[in-house]
Write a protein that holds these residues in place. Structure first.
Motif, PDB file in Angstrom:
ATOM      1  N   ARG A 119     -62.980  53.119 -17.619  1.00  0.00           N
ATOM      2  CA  ARG A 119     -63.604  54.264 -18.298  1.00  0.00           C
ATOM      3  C   ARG A 119     -64.824  53.819 -19.095  1.00  0.00           C
ATOM      4  O   ARG A 119     -65.875  54.471 -19.065  1.00  0.00           O
ATOM      5  CB  ARG A 119     -62.587  54.941 -19.207  1.00  0.00           C
ATOM      6  N   SER A 174     -51.047  50.967 -15.736  1.00  0.00           N
ATOM      7  CA  SER A 174     -52.187  50.081 -16.002  1.00  0.00           C
ATOM      8  C   SER A 174     -52.134  48.838 -15.125  1.00  0.00           C
ATOM      9  O   SER A 174     -53.160  48.377 -14.615  1.00  0.00           O
ATOM     10  CB  SER A 174     -52.215  49.681 -17.481  1.00  0.00           C
ATOM     11  N   PRO A 206     -57.534  50.420 -16.818  1.00  0.00           N
ATOM     12  CA  PRO A 206     -58.027  51.806 -16.909  1.00  0.00           C
ATOM     13  C   PRO A 206     -59.024  52.013 -18.046  1.00  0.00           C
ATOM     14  O   PRO A 206     -60.039  52.691 -17.870  1.00  0.00           O
ATOM     15  CB  PRO A 206     -56.742  52.616 -17.134  1.00  0.00           C
ATOM     16  N   LEU A 207     -58.754  51.431 -19.204  1.00  0.00           N
ATOM     17  CA  LEU A 207     -59.659  51.609 -20.340  1.00  0.00           C
ATOM     18  C   LEU A 207     -61.019  50.970 -20.076  1.00  0.00           C
ATOM     19  O   LEU A 207     -62.063  51.547 -20.402  1.00  0.00           O
ATOM     20  CB  LEU A 207     -59.033  51.020 -21.605  1.00  0.00           C
ATOM     21  N   SER A 224     -55.943  60.817 -21.944  1.00  0.00           N
ATOM     22  CA  SER A 224     -55.612  59.442 -22.302  1.00  0.00           C
ATOM     23  C   SER A 224     -54.974  58.739 -21.111  1.00  0.00           C
ATOM     24  O   SER A 224     -54.544  59.384 -20.142  1.00  0.00           O
ATOM     25  CB  SER A 224     -54.643  59.424 -23.484  1.00  0.00           C
ATOM     26  N   VAL A 225     -54.903  57.421 -21.181  1.00  0.00           N
ATOM     27  CA  VAL A 225     -54.257  56.654 -20.112  1.00  0.00           C
ATOM     28  C   VAL A 225     -52.799  57.085 -19.968  1.00  0.00           C
ATOM     29  O   VAL A 225     -52.279  57.222 -18.853  1.00  0.00           O
ATOM     30  CB  VAL A 225     -54.354  55.141 -20.396  1.00  0.00           C
ATOM     31  N   LEU A 265     -60.168  59.370 -15.095  1.00  0.00           N
ATOM     32  CA  LEU A 265     -60.692  58.513 -16.158  1.00  0.00           C
ATOM     33  C   LEU A 265     -62.174  58.759 -16.391  1.00  0.00           C
ATOM     34  O   LEU A 265     -62.652  58.744 -17.529  1.00  0.00           O
ATOM     35  CB  LEU A 265     -60.463  57.040 -15.802  1.00  0.00           C
ATOM     36  N   GLU A 287     -47.182  54.176 -19.080  1.00  0.00           N
ATOM     37  CA  GLU A 287     -48.601  53.831 -19.008  1.00  0.00           C
ATOM     38  C   GLU A 287     -48.829  52.350 -18.717  1.00  0.00           C
ATOM     39  O   GLU A 287     -49.853  51.975 -18.144  1.00  0.00           O
ATOM     40  CB  GLU A 287     -49.301  54.214 -20.308  1.00  0.00           C
TER      41      GLU A 287
END
Length: 286
Positions: free
Chosen positions: A278, A263, A274-275, A246-247, A240, A259
């Motif tokens: 990052r 997550s 995860p987002l 991407s995830v 990440l 995903e």
């Protein structure tokens, strides 16, 4: 920036609570290393710290007392002459023993150099160290925060480096694992990008899951399967932070069924999605 003249000490005669608290600075998001604050306190009989996502790195040395600390699903019991690390972006829960409350010295640091040094000394997934005498180093850090000289961060990083060397030396000494545990760790590292079961892990060394779990937990401090899950999450953090994957792509690469499941697992062990991990990593980089 904190006011460098704000050096606070407190002693409550009615409750016997003692505290020294020396704020130094807030992290500017650019410096490789910053000492944020240092503190010492004792006799907080109701101390509880419960964070879903820690915002910096905290290094705590236990001078006296006892309690329970939970990090990444592992339980630790810090007592005198032990030290623990609360890692950035991770969840943790600490509860002091009200009958024998902690007496601790701790300091908060942040910056990309902290993460790089922890990784360089193989301490990036280490949390607890027992039977280690580091009080002089922590008192030096406390003194730096109290005096707040212009070169406080430069001097603090030297002390910090010495602490990591001590921790790494102890870690190397303690991690003299048995053959079956070494084989298990090697197998897990080879299959981090695969969805494997506890039966797969134990079958690799020819032991039952129960037997392997007992000896692995005794030597490593956690179960083989939890060790495997933590290493996968750490690999996900690296991807990440250092790739544009991407995830969904990361979840697929690591063998998660989708995903969304990935997550949920990631947030369970780090306290953040995860987002958001990052995004936070990007905000804290140059």
């Amino acid at each position: 920036m904190y006011n460098k003249n704000i050096n606070m000490s407190h002693f409550d005669i009615t409750s016997d609570i003692f505290q020294l608290y020396y704020p130094v600075s807030t992290y500017n998001g650019r410096s490789p290393f910053q000492l944020l604050l240092a503190s010492e306190f004792a006799n907080k009989k109701n101390e509880i710290f419960d964070r879903k996502r820690h915002l910096y790195y905290t290094f705590s040395y236990v001078v006296g007392g006892s309690g329970k600390l939970t990090i990444a699903g592992q339980d630790f019991y810090p007592r005198p002459h032990s030290m623990f690390i609360l890692h950035k972006n991770m969840a943790h829960l600490g509860v002091t023993n009200p009958e024998d409350p902690w007496h601790k010295i701790y300091f908060d640091v942040d910056g990309w150099l902290v993460e790089e040094l922890l990784r360089a000394y193989s301490l990036d997934d280490s949390y607890f160290f027992k039977d280690i005498y580091l009080e002089p180093y922590f008192r030096k850090m406390l003194g730096l925060a109290k005096n707040h000289a212009n070169d406080v961060h430069e001097k603090a990083v030297i002390i910090f480096h010495k602490i990591l060397i001590k921790l790494q030396n102890q870690s190397s000494y303690l991690n003299t694992y048995s053959t079956n545990v070494k084989k298990t760790i090697t197998y897990i590292k080879e299959y981090l990008e695969k969805d494997i079961s506890m039966q797969d892990i134990s079958g690799n060394v020819g032991l039952s899951p129960e037997h392997l779990t007992r000896i692995f937990k005794k030597e490593v401090g956690t179960t083989p399967y939890l060790y495997y899950l933590k290493k996968r999450i750490h690999l996900a953090q690296v991807l990440l932070k250092n790739t544009n994957m991407s995830v969904k792509e990361i979840a697929s690469r690591l063998g998660y069924k989708d995903e969304f499941y990935f997550s949920n697992c990631f947030k369970k062990y780090t306290g953040v999605s995860p987002l958001n991990y990052r995004k936070n990593s990007e905000n804290n980089s140059f």
